[in-house]
Scaffold this active site. Structure first.
Site, mmCIF file in Angstrom:
data_model
loop_
_atom_site.group_PDB
_atom_site.id
_atom_site.type_symbol
_atom_site.label_atom_id
_atom_site.label_comp_id
_atom_site.label_asym_id
_atom_site.label_seq_id
_atom_site.Cartn_x
_atom_site.Cartn_y
_atom_site.Cartn_z
ATOM 1 C CB ALA A 74 63.581 45.402 38.919
ATOM 2 C CD1 TRP A 76 63.068 49.148 40.094
ATOM 3 C CD2 TRP A 76 63.154 48.104 42.066
ATOM 4 N NE1 TRP A 76 62.002 48.269 40.144
ATOM 5 C CE2 TRP A 76 62.025 47.621 41.343
ATOM 6 C CE3 TRP A 76 63.389 47.593 43.336
ATOM 7 C CZ2 TRP A 76 61.165 46.650 41.858
ATOM 8 C CZ3 TRP A 76 62.535 46.618 43.841
ATOM 9 C CH2 TRP A 76 61.446 46.166 43.098
ATOM 10 C CB CYS A 77 65.842 44.462 42.411
ATOM 11 S SG CYS A 77 66.013 42.979 43.432
ATOM 12 C CE1 TYR A 78 72.881 45.033 48.304
ATOM 13 C CE2 TYR A 78 71.685 43.029 48.890
ATOM 14 C CZ TYR A 78 72.840 43.786 48.922
ATOM 15 O OH TYR A 78 73.955 43.313 49.572
#
Length: 392
Positions: A74, A76-78
């Site tokens: 994803a 947005w995932c760090y």
């Protein structure tokens, strides 16, 4: 305050179907892997080396190559962003060593789960990044009835990833890919190779030791190297048994039933209750919380001038609620012991008390008999006087 995490020694897990029937033996996940290298130290990379997969081309790629390694991520995932440079560099190296057109035994792909939500849901992706290994179109492994996915849990730097890809392709002869290319036009998706149904779940049983102070038992998904998608996690559950204290023996249960309705009515209030949240945008990110107020109850008997504790149990009242949250959905059991205690004392009667009661009963019988005899005698005398009066 004491905070305990990952309590697994006294808790057992079983895979179940939609009818709550176990589908295999107890599930043993093994030791939780620890990832120390989440990516390369240099976060810059030059171009994409992995193939962008979607619902349209995923099945064709998974059947065309002997091994397809997919990074479900994803944006947005760090942790996904940490993995991206090393993943693309690994894909480039593998392309150079195993050309997709000439050799093609292995290829690396990626799926953006924000764009391909249905595809990620079909493969049970709930945390990012998830690296899955597909062999001959399927990533499913069956072990004693459990449907598990073949996943990569190792280090995420380029060197470790390349070494892992080499082990995946080491035992595959090059001719296998040639046969796959000749036959790929007739390939169809075999539904039997897909993961377990979306309606499946797991059964959790066991016990947890807690202090006699207010606290919480939380069932949740947790990882130190993944980000979870809250919209893909459903914590619906059915409670078979949830009680406090030691498990009662058959003798204690009989003793408990003998005292009914004074005890036992609230020993397991949540048993048989279901809390179901249907999957959808409206019901996404739902946390289910249970608030339990516990009262301790003791049954004490006096025998031979000695106090003997027969039974100790904990009854509770329960209130449940569904809460929408931006965080990963969990199941929480908040418990709070009450400062009050119910004490039931059973006092056996002595033999002298029995004799006194017998005498009282006998005396009562004689007294009632005397009263009845007196009434009957006086009635007869009155009747005789009336008859004598008529005769005169």
């Amino acid at each position: 305050m004491q905070n305990r995490l990952n309590i697994t020694k006294t808790v057992r897990k079983y895979s179940i179907d939609q009818n709550l029937v176990p589908t295999g033996s107890e599930f043993h996940p093994g030791p939780i892997p620890t990832v120390n290298k989440h990516g390369d130290d240099v976060e810059e990379y030059y171009g994409d080396g992995s193939v962008a997969l979607s619902s349209r081309n995923f099945d064709s790629y998974s059947h065309q190559y002997s091994v397809l390694v997919v990074n479900f991520y994803a944006p947005w995932c760090y942790w996904s962003n940490r993995l991206k440079p090393s993943w693309e560099n690994t894909a480039k190296i593998i392309r150079e060593r195993y050309d997709p057109e000439m050799d093609g035994r292995i290829i690396l792909g990626k799926v953006d789960c924000t764009e391909e939500a249905d595809l990620c849901r079909r493969h049970h992706i709930q945390g990012y990044p998830s690296i899955r290994i597909f062999r001959k179109g399927s990533d499913v492994k069956e072990n004693q009835g459990h449907h598990d996915h073949e996943s990569y849990y190792g280090e995420r730097d380029t060197e470790s990833l390349v070494a892992a890809m080499e082990t995946y392709v080491a035992n595959i002869p090059k001719e296998v890919h040639v046969l796959a290319l000749e036959d790929k036009s007739n390939k169809t998706v075999d539904p039997a190779k897909r993961p377990a149904p979306l309606t499946s779940g797991c059964r959790i049983e066991g016990f947890v030791r807690v202090k006699k102070v207010p606290g919480s038992v939380v069932i949740s998904a947790r990882s130190g190297s993944h980000s979870f998608d809250p919209s893909q996690i459903n914590v619906s559950h059915y409670v078979t048994q949830f009680s406090f204290g030691k498990r009662l023996s058959s003798k204690m249960l009989n003793e408990l039933k003998r005292l009914t309705p004074y005890l036992g009515g609230h020993h397991d209030r949540l048993a048989g209750q279901s809390y179901i949240v249907k999957h959808g945008d409206v019901n996404a990110n739902v946390t289910i919380e249970h608030y339990l107020q516990i009262v301790k109850t003791e049954l004490v008997t006096l025998r031979s001038t000695k106090e003997l504790k027969l039974l100790e149990e904990y009854e509770y009242t329960a209130h449940s609620s569904l809460v929408h949250s931006f965080y990963v959905p969990v199941v929480k059991f908040h418990f709070e012991p009450s400062p009050m205690q119910v004490l039931v004392t059973e006092v056996p009667k002595s033999f002298s008390h029995f004799i006194t009661n017998v005498c009282a009963i006998i005396g009562g019988v004689f007294t009632v008999a005397g009263i009845l005899d007196s009434i009957f005698h006086n009635t007869l005398r009155l009747v005789k006087k009336v008859e004598l009066g008529k005769n005169i």
